[in-house]
Design a protein around this motif. Sequence first.
Motif, PDB file in Angstrom:
ATOM      1  N   ARG A 214       0.737  -1.437   0.104  1.00 50.24           N
ATOM      2  CA  ARG A 214       0.059   0.159   0.127  1.00 50.24           C
ATOM      3  C   ARG A 214       0.764   1.540  -0.070  1.00 50.24           C
ATOM      4  O   ARG A 214       0.112   2.501  -0.077  1.00 50.24           O
ATOM      5  CB  ARG A 214      -0.967  -0.057   1.309  1.00 50.24           C
ATOM      6  N   GLN A 215       2.023   1.202   0.156  1.00 49.24           N
ATOM      7  CA  GLN A 215       3.022   2.475   0.092  1.00 49.24           C
ATOM      8  C   GLN A 215       3.268   3.048  -1.512  1.00 49.24           C
ATOM      9  O   GLN A 215       3.549   3.986  -1.320  1.00 49.24           O
ATOM     10  CB  GLN A 215       4.347   2.024   0.528  1.00 49.24           C
ATOM     11  N   TYR A 216       2.941   2.134  -2.242  1.00 43.73           N
ATOM     12  CA  TYR A 216       3.070   2.431  -3.939  1.00 43.73           C
ATOM     13  C   TYR A 216       1.685   2.858  -4.273  1.00 43.73           C
ATOM     14  O   TYR A 216       0.859   2.586  -3.912  1.00 43.73           O
ATOM     15  CB  TYR A 216       3.583   1.334  -4.567  1.00 43.73           C
ATOM     16  N   LYS A 217       1.898   4.000  -4.978  1.00 35.88           N
ATOM     17  CA  LYS A 217       0.490   4.298  -5.919  1.00 35.88           C
ATOM     18  C   LYS A 217       0.261   3.385  -7.041  1.00 35.88           C
ATOM     19  O   LYS A 217       1.054   2.429  -7.479  1.00 35.88           O
ATOM     20  CB  LYS A 217       1.041   5.482  -6.684  1.00 35.88           C
ATOM     21  N   PHE A 218      -1.021   3.240  -7.276  1.00 36.26           N
ATOM     22  CA  PHE A 218      -1.709   2.322  -8.073  1.00 36.26           C
ATOM     23  C   PHE A 218      -1.190   2.508  -9.424  1.00 36.26           C
ATOM     24  O   PHE A 218      -1.047   3.473  -9.946  1.00 36.26           O
ATOM     25  CB  PHE A 218      -3.215   2.284  -8.399  1.00 36.26           C
ATOM     26  N   GLY A 219      -0.453   1.452 -10.283  1.00 34.77           N
ATOM     27  CA  GLY A 219       0.063   1.757 -11.626  1.00 34.77           C
ATOM     28  C   GLY A 219       1.471   1.732 -11.564  1.00 34.77           C
ATOM     29  O   GLY A 219       2.024   1.414 -12.597  1.00 34.77           O
ATOM     30  N   ASP A 220       2.183   1.802 -10.235  1.00 26.43           N
ATOM     31  CA  ASP A 220       3.602   1.816 -10.248  1.00 26.43           C
ATOM     32  C   ASP A 220       4.050   0.205 -10.351  1.00 26.43           C
ATOM     33  O   ASP A 220       3.476  -0.749  -9.779  1.00 26.43           O
ATOM     34  CB  ASP A 220       4.067   2.115  -9.039  1.00 26.43           C
ATOM     35  N   PRO A 221       5.097   0.134 -11.031  1.00 21.36           N
ATOM     36  CA  PRO A 221       5.603  -1.253 -11.018  1.00 21.36           C
ATOM     37  C   PRO A 221       5.878  -2.249  -9.769  1.00 21.36           C
ATOM     38  O   PRO A 221       5.482  -3.188  -9.831  1.00 21.36           O
ATOM     39  CB  PRO A 221       7.127  -1.114 -11.835  1.00 21.36           C
ATOM     40  N   GLU A 222       6.441  -1.449  -8.684  1.00 20.93           N
ATOM     41  CA  GLU A 222       6.399  -1.920  -7.474  1.00 20.93           C
ATOM     42  C   GLU A 222       5.119  -2.326  -6.919  1.00 20.93           C
ATOM     43  O   GLU A 222       4.968  -3.257  -5.973  1.00 20.93           O
ATOM     44  CB  GLU A 222       7.143  -0.894  -6.479  1.00 20.93           C
ATOM     45  N   PHE A 223       3.983  -1.687  -7.196  1.00 20.76           N
ATOM     46  CA  PHE A 223       2.674  -1.951  -6.739  1.00 20.76           C
ATOM     47  C   PHE A 223       2.246  -3.303  -7.033  1.00 20.76           C
ATOM     48  O   PHE A 223       1.880  -4.224  -6.281  1.00 20.76           O
ATOM     49  CB  PHE A 223       1.784  -0.894  -7.121  1.00 20.76           C
ATOM     50  N   PHE A 224       2.380  -3.751  -8.232  1.00 21.93           N
ATOM     51  CA  PHE A 224       2.197  -4.895  -8.722  1.00 21.93           C
ATOM     52  C   PHE A 224       3.196  -6.300  -8.389  1.00 21.93           C
ATOM     53  O   PHE A 224       2.810  -7.089  -7.894  1.00 21.93           O
ATOM     54  CB  PHE A 224       1.960  -5.032 -10.199  1.00 21.93           C
ATOM     55  N   GLU A 225       4.477  -5.731  -8.019  1.00 21.39           N
ATOM     56  CA  GLU A 225       5.555  -6.671  -7.441  1.00 21.39           C
ATOM     57  C   GLU A 225       5.089  -7.091  -6.050  1.00 21.39           C
ATOM     58  O   GLU A 225       4.956  -8.247  -5.555  1.00 21.39           O
ATOM     59  CB  GLU A 225       6.807  -6.081  -7.382  1.00 21.39           C
ATOM     60  N   MET A 226       4.693  -5.669  -5.198  1.00 25.38           N
ATOM     61  CA  MET A 226       4.287  -6.182  -3.916  1.00 25.38           C
ATOM     62  C   MET A 226       3.139  -6.972  -3.643  1.00 25.38           C
ATOM     63  O   MET A 226       2.846  -7.577  -2.711  1.00 25.38           O
ATOM     64  CB  MET A 226       3.951  -4.789  -3.109  1.00 25.38           C
ATOM     65  N   ASP A 227       2.161  -6.753  -4.812  1.00 26.13           N
ATOM     66  CA  ASP A 227       0.762  -7.464  -4.962  1.00 26.13           C
ATOM     67  C   ASP A 227       0.990  -9.187  -4.871  1.00 26.13           C
ATOM     68  O   ASP A 227       0.497  -9.780  -4.274  1.00 26.13           O
ATOM     69  CB  ASP A 227       0.185  -7.112  -5.869  1.00 26.13           C
ATOM     70  N   GLU A 228       1.979  -9.398  -5.802  1.00 26.18           N
ATOM     71  CA  GLU A 228       2.345 -10.760  -5.725  1.00 26.18           C
ATOM     72  C   GLU A 228       3.068 -11.482  -4.544  1.00 26.18           C
ATOM     73  O   GLU A 228       2.863 -12.422  -4.226  1.00 26.18           O
ATOM     74  CB  GLU A 228       3.468 -10.910  -7.031  1.00 26.18           C
ATOM     75  N   GLN A 229       3.864 -10.620  -3.784  1.00 24.63           N
ATOM     76  CA  GLN A 229       4.493 -11.030  -2.685  1.00 24.63           C
ATOM     77  C   GLN A 229       3.335 -11.301  -1.530  1.00 24.63           C
ATOM     78  O   GLN A 229       3.438 -12.221  -0.884  1.00 24.63           O
ATOM     79  CB  GLN A 229       5.404 -10.111  -2.267  1.00 24.63           C
ATOM     80  N   LEU A 230       2.470 -10.323  -1.622  1.00 24.39           N
ATOM     81  CA  LEU A 230       1.207 -10.473  -0.659  1.00 24.39           C
ATOM     82  C   LEU A 230       0.649 -11.843  -0.981  1.00 24.39           C
ATOM     83  O   LEU A 230       0.253 -12.535  -0.200  1.00 24.39           O
ATOM     84  CB  LEU A 230       0.430  -9.424  -0.541  1.00 24.39           C
ATOM     85  N   HIS A 231       0.272 -12.088  -2.019  1.00 22.67           N
ATOM     86  CA  HIS A 231      -0.558 -13.266  -2.515  1.00 22.67           C
ATOM     87  C   HIS A 231       0.281 -14.551  -2.240  1.00 22.67           C
ATOM     88  O   HIS A 231      -0.303 -15.649  -1.755  1.00 22.67           O
ATOM     89  CB  HIS A 231      -0.851 -13.239  -3.884  1.00 22.67           C
ATOM     90  N   ALA A 232       1.501 -14.458  -2.551  1.00 21.92           N
ATOM     91  CA  ALA A 232       2.593 -15.603  -2.283  1.00 21.92           C
ATOM     92  C   ALA A 232       2.554 -15.694  -0.463  1.00 21.92           C
ATOM     93  O   ALA A 232       2.804 -16.915  -0.212  1.00 21.92           O
ATOM     94  CB  ALA A 232       3.918 -15.324  -2.714  1.00 21.92           C
ATOM     95  N   ALA A 233       2.816 -14.876   0.072  1.00 24.46           N
ATOM     96  CA  ALA A 233       2.674 -15.053   1.549  1.00 24.46           C
ATOM     97  C   ALA A 233       1.518 -15.663   2.145  1.00 24.46           C
ATOM     98  O   ALA A 233       1.433 -16.707   2.979  1.00 24.46           O
ATOM     99  CB  ALA A 233       2.816 -13.466   2.401  1.00 24.46           C
ATOM    100  N   ILE A 234       0.349 -15.289   1.501  1.00 23.79           N
ATOM    101  CA  ILE A 234      -0.860 -16.194   1.953  1.00 23.79           C
ATOM    102  C   ILE A 234      -0.948 -17.384   1.613  1.00 23.79           C
ATOM    103  O   ILE A 234      -1.198 -18.387   2.310  1.00 23.79           O
ATOM    104  CB  ILE A 234      -2.205 -15.146   1.239  1.00 23.79           C
ATOM    105  N   LEU A 235      -0.566 -17.743   0.346  1.00 26.86           N
ATOM    106  CA  LEU A 235      -0.400 -19.202  -0.116  1.00 26.86           C
ATOM    107  C   LEU A 235       0.474 -19.938   0.794  1.00 26.86           C
ATOM    108  O   LEU A 235       0.208 -21.158   1.088  1.00 26.86           O
ATOM    109  CB  LEU A 235      -0.059 -19.206  -1.687  1.00 26.86           C
TER     110      LEU A 235
END
Length: 245
Positions: free
Chosen positions: A147-168
């Motif tokens: 949530r520190q990154y703005k929507f659309g930033d490349p890092e936003f989507f990278e952190m999104d992936e890390q969050l989902h991976a952590a839940i899995l």
Amino acid sequence: MTLYSETPAPTGRDPRPASLVEQAVQRLAANIVAGLYAGTTLPTQDELAREFDVSRTVMREALSMLVSRGMLDVRTKTGTRARPMREWQVINRDVVEWRFLRTPDDAFMRDVIEFRTEIEVRAARLAAERGTPEELVAIRAAFDAFRQYKFGDPEFFEMDEQLHAAILKASHNRFFDQMAPIVRAALGLVAKAERAAPALGDEVIELHRRVVVAIEARDPVAAEATMRALLAHTATDVEYLITQK
């Protein structure tokens, strides 16, 4: 078909330089995805070795790896041909990433969303039930970074992936954990849709927050329901992408 290169998914791969075999495999796979060998046989092993500037042994191993992934069909009399994408192995990190080198067909995109819904909704429930305190801390840390990154930033989507991976991972189901590459590739696809229509992503952070809060509260019912809502939002994004093709 448009090459899918606008928002490459983070690979999470070993940073060591690829071997000659790995490099040859990547080049061959890219050629296959681009349709370079569509409707015809591949050049001979010797011809490919010369073209790629590698030994015959390296090329033979590279071709064997693609055969094992269902991407090539080798026959004695007719030579080596690329197999249709629908016949490729899907539960394979490399194949999934190669499959997303260009925007997939509509049916494949919908299949991915259905697959994610089946896997991640259950994984969120299990994470609420089974996640260790350390894993819940990791989920929260991934969300806070997300949530520190703005929507659309490349890092936003990278952190999104890390969050989902952590839940899995917190689901403590080895099969679910192994699905992370498919989730990563699918998130890359959704990122493309959301960049094309940012308004569709206004609720993304809030939906993720609700999933995390439910897991932290050890509320499996809420975790399951909120993850389902998040993936329904994702399905909307993908349908938008399909209509824009």
